[in-house]
Design an enzyme around this catalytic site. Sequence first.
Site, mmCIF file in Angstrom:
data_model
loop_
_atom_site.group_PDB
_atom_site.id
_atom_site.type_symbol
_atom_site.label_atom_id
_atom_site.label_comp_id
_atom_site.label_asym_id
_atom_site.label_seq_id
_atom_site.Cartn_x
_atom_site.Cartn_y
_atom_site.Cartn_z
ATOM 1 N N GLY A 41 0.710 -0.793 0.140
ATOM 2 C CA GLY A 41 0.030 0.209 0.114
ATOM 3 C C GLY A 41 0.726 1.028 -0.328
ATOM 4 N N CYS A 42 2.505 1.352 -0.241
ATOM 5 C CA CYS A 42 3.579 2.126 -0.154
ATOM 6 C C CYS A 42 3.644 2.361 -1.324
ATOM 7 C CB CYS A 42 4.054 2.163 1.133
ATOM 8 S SG CYS A 42 3.451 1.851 2.270
ATOM 9 N N GLN A 43 4.049 3.502 -1.387
ATOM 10 C CA GLN A 43 4.971 3.387 -3.531
ATOM 11 C C GLN A 43 5.540 3.228 -3.281
ATOM 12 O OE1 GLN A 43 3.862 7.548 -5.026
ATOM 13 N NE2 GLN A 43 4.074 6.786 -7.556
ATOM 14 N N SER A 44 6.364 3.665 -1.693
ATOM 15 C CA SER A 44 8.115 3.528 -1.487
ATOM 16 C C SER A 44 8.135 2.539 -1.084
ATOM 17 C CB SER A 44 8.590 4.402 -0.616
ATOM 18 O OG SER A 44 8.331 5.646 -1.886
#
Length: 138
Positions: A50-53
């Site tokens: 769920g984190c882009q990074s």
Amino acid sequence: MASLPEPQKLARNFARCNDWEEKYLYIIELGERLDPLPDEWRNPDNLISGCQSQVWIVAQPDEQGVIVLHGDSDAAIVKGLIAVVFSLYQGLTAQEIVELDVRPFFESLALNQHLTPSRSQGLEAMLRAIRAHAAALL
């Protein structure tokens, strides 16, 4: 454990920043205070979806039942957000983490209004993951 400010001090320091550029620099500085994450903890089990990074978070209880959080990201601002989150949960037990709603703290900083939608979603994913880790330890 990294030397992070208590939530009240963090909020005061944040309020002292003159503009959002200074606030972002303060967040990045907080991220630099995090202890290095061992390479063996950088694995799919600790990767937050769920984190882009790329974000890794590890939650472990100490002898007193206090949850010790470890984390890292490949993005400086996200690493700083990890540090902000950790400052809110430091010194708490798994039960206290599960029961604590930290969203009002972020609202008081107006942080969500100044993060990109993907960073806001990533922040929410971090909060969910930490609470899930804590709940699994109960």
